[in-house]
Design an enzyme around this catalytic site. Structure first.
Site, short mmCIF file in Angstrom:
data_model
loop_
_atom_site.label_atom_id
_atom_site.label_comp_id
_atom_site.label_asym_id
_atom_site.label_seq_id
_atom_site.Cartn_x
_atom_site.Cartn_y
_atom_site.Cartn_z
N TYR A 322 0.83 -1.21 0.00
CA TYR A 322 0.00 0.00 0.00
C TYR A 322 0.86 1.26 0.00
O TYR A 322 0.49 2.31 0.50
CB TYR A 322 -0.97 0.01 1.17
CG TYR A 322 -2.22 -0.83 0.94
CD1 TYR A 322 -2.96 -0.71 -0.23
CD2 TYR A 322 -2.66 -1.73 1.89
CE1 TYR A 322 -4.10 -1.47 -0.44
CE2 TYR A 322 -3.81 -2.50 1.68
CZ TYR A 322 -4.52 -2.36 0.51
OH TYR A 322 -5.64 -3.10 0.30
N GLN A 323 2.08 1.09 -0.51
CA GLN A 323 2.95 2.21 -0.85
C GLN A 323 3.40 3.07 0.34
O GLN A 323 3.84 4.20 0.15
CB GLN A 323 2.26 3.08 -1.92
CG GLN A 323 1.97 2.26 -3.18
CD GLN A 323 0.92 2.91 -4.06
OE1 GLN A 323 -0.24 2.60 -3.95
NE2 GLN A 323 1.35 3.83 -4.90
N TRP A 328 -8.14 6.63 4.14
CA TRP A 328 -9.05 7.18 5.15
C TRP A 328 -8.82 6.50 6.50
O TRP A 328 -9.22 7.00 7.54
CB TRP A 328 -10.51 7.02 4.71
CG TRP A 328 -11.00 5.58 4.65
CD1 TRP A 328 -10.38 4.52 4.04
CD2 TRP A 328 -12.20 5.05 5.23
NE1 TRP A 328 -11.14 3.37 4.18
CE2 TRP A 328 -12.27 3.67 4.91
CE3 TRP A 328 -13.23 5.61 5.97
CZ2 TRP A 328 -13.31 2.84 5.31
CZ3 TRP A 328 -14.28 4.79 6.36
CH2 TRP A 328 -14.31 3.42 6.03
N ASP A 329 -8.14 5.37 6.48
CA ASP A 329 -7.78 4.66 7.71
C ASP A 329 -7.17 5.63 8.72
O ASP A 329 -7.42 5.53 9.92
CB ASP A 329 -6.72 3.57 7.45
CG ASP A 329 -7.05 2.64 6.29
OD1 ASP A 329 -7.83 3.03 5.41
OD2 ASP A 329 -6.49 1.53 6.25
N GLU A 470 -15.96 -1.72 -0.84
CA GLU A 470 -15.29 -1.50 -2.13
C GLU A 470 -15.73 -2.45 -3.23
O GLU A 470 -15.27 -2.32 -4.37
CB GLU A 470 -13.78 -1.56 -1.94
CG GLU A 470 -13.27 -0.38 -1.14
CD GLU A 470 -11.77 -0.42 -0.89
OE1 GLU A 470 -11.22 -1.54 -0.85
OE2 GLU A 470 -11.17 0.66 -0.72
N LYS A 585 -17.96 -6.15 1.15
CA LYS A 585 -16.59 -6.47 1.55
C LYS A 585 -16.36 -6.11 3.02
O LYS A 585 -15.68 -6.81 3.75
CB LYS A 585 -15.63 -5.66 0.68
CG LYS A 585 -14.17 -5.86 1.00
CD LYS A 585 -13.30 -5.00 0.11
CE LYS A 585 -11.83 -5.18 0.40
NZ LYS A 585 -11.00 -4.23 -0.32
N GLN A 586 -16.93 -4.97 3.43
CA GLN A 586 -16.66 -4.45 4.78
C GLN A 586 -17.83 -3.58 5.21
O GLN A 586 -18.70 -3.26 4.41
CB GLN A 586 -15.36 -3.65 4.76
CG GLN A 586 -15.42 -2.41 3.88
CD GLN A 586 -14.03 -1.90 3.51
OE1 GLN A 586 -13.50 -2.27 2.48
NE2 GLN A 586 -13.46 -1.05 4.34
O1 IFM Z 1 -8.75 1.93 3.24
C1 IFM Z 1 -8.83 0.55 3.14
C2 IFM Z 1 -10.11 0.20 2.42
O2 IFM Z 1 -11.23 0.64 3.14
C3 IFM Z 1 -10.20 -1.28 2.21
N1 IFM Z 1 -9.06 -1.73 1.45
C4 IFM Z 1 -7.81 -1.45 2.13
C5 IFM Z 1 -7.64 0.01 2.39
C6 IFM Z 1 -6.35 0.25 3.17
O3 IFM Z 1 -6.43 -0.29 4.45
#
Ligand code: IFM
Length: 758
Positions: A322-323, A328-329, A470, A585-586
């Site tokens: 994830y670079q 938004w985390d 997502e 997904k979440q």
């Molecule tokens: O920001 C999150 C996203 O909500 C779900 N995929 C991973 C990202 C990084 O944690």
């Protein structure tokens, strides 16, 4: 998983036996770091294939033409005993004393020329000297004899996407320091790593190899008597010091003169201050207490608390996935514990967003919008780092055009939400006047330019977005997104009036800086009134995640999984198995409740509905379910989700690749939310206009939770049990704070303890 096998006490965690031969996951769990760098918890002799890596912040570089990511630097703490490569698995110990940020391990080799040879090490990324990692190694044998060790800087390290060094020169100084001087592939950023070792007799020989520089020593061991070696590594980049080479040498020269135990004591002092500031404790459940602290530790070492121009990466500094960039985390998962306990750190993270406003403006403009559209993946500059093609179809090998970068617009209001929370908790109007208000106005301007008016329905709508879930791209009127946008418009206007009243010139200046006119403010107001947000259905109480969601096929995640052809398939847009179903997904609607609680009966109905349809493929999801379940009084479920959220890495529950893209490493958001689950979830902590409210729902096995927070400048310690709340003010700053529990409340007006009963 059985947590008994991993927690030793509430300060220490051991790698579970099933991960002993898994250097990737054990290296994540036992990572040491300090927000500037992260050194994976590998053994001293680890090389690339064991995922040895020290990831350095502020070193974004692109080596493969696609992924701009942080660099990993040559390993200055390499040490191996020649001729011994595989230790006795059952004698291996590996763990993390997170109370002091210290990785430890030991392994034994049988039948060597010196009998049984045991090598143990401890290592920590210094919080006093952020560029430095200190390591101590002990060698002990059962028989006397001579062994040969090789120690130094190893260039054979793990790098995710290509070689980040266009050049690397290895040398040895007259003082005996080993140095690796490199320039990065894309930007030619100088990155220098130095290494020194003490504790061995003179007489080594230097061995320069293509991928490193080492010294080779012959050591005479006496049976049963340990030989102790201390190693110091320093790494500096041209982005943080003017002369990285000189800085590295000066670090080494300074630290070599200090005994290991003194360095360790200083390290312990730093960590003691951290733990004292939070002073959080779950009484009667040491496993949960251990997991909570372990999670907070990882959140802290991922945070660049030393500066205001860097983000918290979604995998922290555990690797380059994830670079090394923020999502938004950062605002919704990692930051709240700082807002409540260490507001200076929260402010620095917000300043990072302030400093990257230009990237957000550029992104909005490039897509035809006004204001600030923050990047989905944000590195040092705030330019969007998320490539158009993130995942691929593993069945055909074809790239998938994911719209994470241009449709996931909730990132901007999420940052606005964090700004407003910071203000509500701290009352720091000065920050809002100087920085926060401008960000809120530019975020509002973006929302204003992105929202559409539906003349037929006479309401504003937000079309073609991607909410937190997502899998469902191209959604219209995503409830989470619309609610967040409406909230930001309303609260921006409210805060602007406070500033206008207090300092009209500052208000005018900020409007000018943000490029927002008085006329547009009227439009914001009208838009906030007419922006459509799906309401609970009057009969079922259910809130639709987005337009048409309830018409999608209704199936459980487990049943859906049976349709997979390949385990690695990406489930989402446009052709994934979940896209045309209700499987999410979440958390999405449930995520909304975490930020904006609804009446409990509505939350409960929706929680029950969506929970059954949520796959939790994102590590962000279980923690949100824990908070909302606790707020609904569903304490057993909340407890299960809490333990699950805190065990994502220890239990190795999330595969490191998805749709062919590597996304492994420490799941920093899941670590960040642990503090929130305990305080906002189980204690029901909320901000109120006059102070704070708590609505506890403690798991049956917990007798109490105690923690500290600072509200409007007053530091409080709360102890919450099933039927009592005790509040102690450690310092009273003159602003009375109301603490309430249901209909009962108490005014804190001095330092005497106050008690509320259920
Ligand atoms: O920001 C999150 C996203 O909500 C779900 N995929 C991973 C990202 C990084 O944690």
């Amino acid at each position: 998983m059985n947590h008994h096998e991993i927690w030793r006490d509430t300060q220490t965690l051991q790698v579970p036996p099933q991960l002993h031969d898994d250097p990737f996951n054990s290296g994540n769990i036992t990572l040491t770091g300090n927000g500037y760098l992260g050194y994976r918890g590998t053994f001293p002799d680890a090389r690339r294939k064991e995922y040895v890596a020290c990831t350095v912040s502020d070193s974004y570089d692109m080596a493969d033409g696609t992924w701009k990511e942080l660099c990993t630097v040559p390993n200055g703490l390499y040490l191996a005993v020649d001729g011994h490569s595989s230790c006795d698995a059952e004698k291996k110990k590996h763990g993390l004393q997170f109370s002091a940020g210290r990785t430890f391990g030991s392994c034994s080799f049988s039948d060597t020329a010196v009998g049984e040879l045991q090598i143990s090490f401890e290592r920590f990324a210094s919080l006093t000297d952020l560029h430095c990692v200190i390591q101590q190694v002990n060698l002990r044998s059962t028989e006397p004899g001579v062994i040969t060790i090789r120690q130094g800087i190893d260039g054979d390290i793990w790098s995710l996407n290509g070689n980040h060094f266009r050049s690397m020169d290895y040398s040895r100084t007259t003082e005996g320091f080993l140095v690796a001087q490199g320039k990065t592939t894309e930007t030619a950023l100088p990155l220098v790593t130095g290494s020194v070792m003490i504790g061995l007799p003179e007489g080594s020989r230097t061995l320069e190899q293509e991928q490193g520089i080492f010294t080779v020593h012959e050591i005479t061991l006496t049976a049963g008597e340990p030989v102790t070696i201390m190693m110091i590594m320093s790494t500096c980049s041209g982005n943080d010091v003017s002369d990285p080479y000189e800085s590295v040498l000066s670090d080494l020269a300074r630290l070599i003169a200090v005994p290991f135990y003194e360095l360790l004591a200083a390290q312990q002092d730093h960590w003691d201050q951290f733990w004292d500031a939070y002073d959080i404790h779950i009484e009667a459940d040491p496993e949960a207490d251990c997991l909570l602290r372990y999670s907070m530790y990882h959140n802290r070492i991922a945070t660049p608390a030393h500066t205001d121009h860097l983000p918290i990466g979604a995998r922290g500094l555990s690797c380059q996935a994830y670079q090394g960039a923020a999502f938004w985390d950062q605002e919704i998962y990692n930051m709240p514990m700082y807002t409540w306990v260490e507001p200076e750190t929260a402010k620095r993270l917000l300043l990072y967003r302030y400093k990257t406003l230009q990237g957000a403006r550029d992104k909005a403009a490039a897509l035809g919008y006004a204001g600030a559209f923050y990047p989905w993946i944000s590195g040092q500059s705030g330019k969007e780092l998320c490539p158009d093609y993130f995942f691929k179809d593993v069945l055909t090998g074809r790239k998938i055009r994911n719209h994470f970068n241009d449709w996931q617009i909730h990132i901007s209001p999420d940052i606005g939400y964090a700004l407003l929370s910071y203000f509500q908790v701290t009352g720091d109007l000065g920050f809002m006047r100087e920085h926060g208000m401008q960000m809120l106005l530019e975020i509002s301007l973006f929302i204003y330019s992105r929202v559409m008016y539906n003349t037929h329905r006479q309401r504003y709508e937000i079309l073609c977005v991607l909410g937190p879930d997502e899998y469902h791209e191209k959604a219209d009127n995503n409830t989470f997104t619309n609610y967040q946008c409406r909230y930001i418009l309303q609260e921006t206007l409210r805060l602007l009036e406070i500033i206008r009243e207090e300092d009209p010139d500052a208000c005018t200046r900020t409007l000018e800086q943000a490029g927002v006119t008085e006329q547009q403010l009227h439009s914001f107001e009208e838009m906030s009134r007419k922006l459509f947000v799906h309401a609970p259905d009057p009969e079922s109480g259910l809130i639709e995640q987005f337009d048409g969601y309830f018409d999608l096929e209704d199936i459980t995640p487990a049943a859906l999984a049976e349709r997979l052809i390949d385990d690695q398939e990406y489930w989402g847009w446009p052709n994934g198995i979940a896209y045309e179903t209700q499987v999410t997904k979440q958390a999405d609607v449930v995520q909304l409740f975490m930020l904006h609680p609804y009446p409990v009966d509505i939350m409960r109905k929706n929680y029950r509905y969506y929970e059954q349809r949520t796959q939790h493929r994102s590590s962000l999801s279980p923690g949100v379910h824990a908070i909302v379940a606790a707020n609904c009084g569903m304490t057993d479920q909340a407890y299960t989700y809490f333990m699950r959220s805190c065990s994502v890495d220890i239990g190795n529950t999330h595969p490191p690749t998805s749709g062919g893209t590597f996304i492994g490493g420490i799941h920093t958001a899941a670590c960040g939310i642990a503090w929130q689950i305990v305080t906002r979830g189980f204690c029901g902590l909320q901000i109120t206009p006059a102070g704070i409210a708590i609505t506890p729902h403690l798991p049956a096995g917990w007798s109490s939770i105690s923690f500290r927070l600072t509200i409007l400048g007053s530091p409080l310690k709360l102890t919450v049990s099933h039927d009592t709340l005790t509040v102690e003010a450690h310092q009273f700053n003159g602003t009375p704070i109301e603490v309430s529990w249901g209909l009962r409340s108490v005014q804190i007006t001095d330092c005497s303890p106050a008690i509320l009963h259920r």
